[in-house]
Enzyme design. Structure first.
Site, short mmCIF file in Angstrom:
data_model
loop_
_atom_site.label_atom_id
_atom_site.label_comp_id
_atom_site.label_asym_id
_atom_site.label_seq_id
_atom_site.Cartn_x
_atom_site.Cartn_y
_atom_site.Cartn_z
N GLN A 10 54.28 51.68 -22.57
CA GLN A 10 55.30 51.00 -23.36
C GLN A 10 56.07 52.00 -24.21
OE1 GLN A 10 52.97 46.72 -23.89
NE2 GLN A 10 53.95 47.65 -25.63
N SER A 45 48.38 55.16 -22.03
CA SER A 45 48.11 53.77 -22.38
C SER A 45 48.16 52.89 -21.13
CB SER A 45 49.09 53.30 -23.47
OG SER A 45 48.75 52.02 -23.96
N LEU A 46 49.09 51.95 -21.06
CA LEU A 46 49.24 51.12 -19.87
C LEU A 46 49.35 51.97 -18.61
CD1 LEU A 46 49.94 48.43 -18.36
CD2 LEU A 46 52.32 48.99 -18.83
N ARG A 70 46.75 41.76 -19.92
CA ARG A 70 46.51 42.77 -20.96
C ARG A 70 47.54 42.64 -22.07
NH1 ARG A 70 48.21 48.15 -22.04
NH2 ARG A 70 46.56 49.58 -22.74
N HIS A 125 45.92 50.12 -29.83
CA HIS A 125 44.96 51.22 -29.85
C HIS A 125 44.30 51.42 -31.21
CE1 HIS A 125 46.11 52.20 -25.80
NE2 HIS A 125 47.37 52.26 -26.17
N GLN A 184 39.83 51.74 -24.19
CA GLN A 184 41.18 52.26 -24.44
C GLN A 184 41.98 51.36 -25.38
OE1 GLN A 184 44.67 51.40 -22.53
NE2 GLN A 184 44.77 53.29 -21.35
#
Length: 318
Positions: free
Chosen positions: A11, A92-93, A117, A201, A250
């Site tokens: 993102q 991340s993603l 998610r 996170h 994560q």
């Protein structure tokens, strides 16, 4: 052989129009977007190519959109150049995109996983309660210490992303994130509040992590065909058994991007190729590991340069 890493953004890389040029020049990319649209039950091309930015950036829409853009880019790139990766790393993603392109997660499953998610992360903290801020021009020890001082015995604010030596992101309750930024700016740092829908996170995401674990246990995963770097450990996955554990951790743990890039440098990686929207990871790699040449497949000039490189050679330029 030339050691390569494929990079997959998360993102923050999105923009209205992403994927349109890619789909016009690549049939396999276009089919990938169509496949995702069928899975999601809405027109992903319309949303990405000319939709409203506010609708695109809704986390449950954005996460499958970013993943689809990355997988489409990977498929188009490998079809065009025939190059294989020595390593894959996703921010991340983007870690889910990397695992998908490495063959560990079926694309149909990955699209569903990414959407849920995003939904779970959005639901974990009420709107406008959480916040994230990017901090520059101050050492990470000062940022970590300030977060601990403000949070006290709570998990109300902490480091969420170690992106580069000059960009560390903090995440948590909005009032405590603002306190941290105020203290750090008084120490000479630069701070910028990020336009995000939730504090990612950090421990506040534990409800999302719990739901995500339950969801992931419904799927079947395979061993990776390429070495995929985990955001949590900054080391490659050892097998499919660690996929659920790493992806759940994560969500509540900081992204160890600096250490991930340094690991790749120690492994003598010479070339990075960002596959997805924009050039966020290209820019971070240029800053973290300038010895590694890096290009983005979302840029026409970079694609032209990649066409001049023998991607199977031991040298970048012949």
């Amino acid at each position: 052989m030339l050691r390569k890493v494929f990079l997959f953004p998360g993102q923050g890389s999105q923009y209205v129009g992403m994927g349109e040029k890619l789909c016009k020049r690549s049939e396999i990319a276009s089919k990938t977007f169509d496949e995702a649209s069928e899975i999601l039950n809405f027109d992903l091309k319309k949303l990405c190519f000319n939709g409203e930015l506010t609708e695109l950036t809704k986390t449950e829409n954005l996460q499958p959109a970013i993943l689809t853009m990355s997988v489409a880019s990977f498929r188009a790139f490998t079809e065009q150049f025939g190059a294989r990766a020595d390593y894959m790393a996703g921010h991340s993603l983007g870690e889910i995109s990397a695992l998908t392109c490495a063959g560990a997660i079926a694309f149909e499953d990955a699209v569903k996983i990414a959407r849920l998610r995003g939904k779970f992360m959005q639901e974990a903290v009420a709107e406008n309660v959480g916040a994230m801020a990017a901090i520059r021009n101050i050492d990470k020890e000062s940022i970590e210490l300030t977060c601990k001082q403000v949070a006290g015995d709570k998990d109300s604010v902490s480091v969420s992303n170690y992106n580069s030596r000059n960009q560390i992101v903090v995440s948590g309750y909005k009032e405590d994130v603002l306190k941290v930024t105020e203290i750090l700016t008084n120490m000479g740092a630069e701070a910028k509040m990020l336009q995000v829908s939730a504090p990612f996170h950090c421990p506040l995401m534990q409800p999302a992590a719990d739901k995500f674990k339950t969801e992931l246990e419904k799927y079947t995963f395979k061993d990776v065909r390429y070495k995929v770097i985990s955001n949590v450990t900054a080391r490659p996955y050892e097998g499919k058994e660690s996929i659920i554990e790493n992806l759940v951790k994560q969500i509540v743990s900081p992204v160890q991007w600096i250490e991930s890039m340094l690991y790749l440098r120690r492994k003598t990686v010479e070339l990075g190729i960002e596959l997805g929207a924009g050039s966020v990871l290209k820019n971070l790699m240029l800053y973290n590991t300038p010895s590694i040449r890096v290009f983005t497949y979302d840029n026409d000039n970079d694609i032209k340069t990649l066409g001049e490189i023998d991607l199977t050679s031991k040298y970048i330029f012949l």
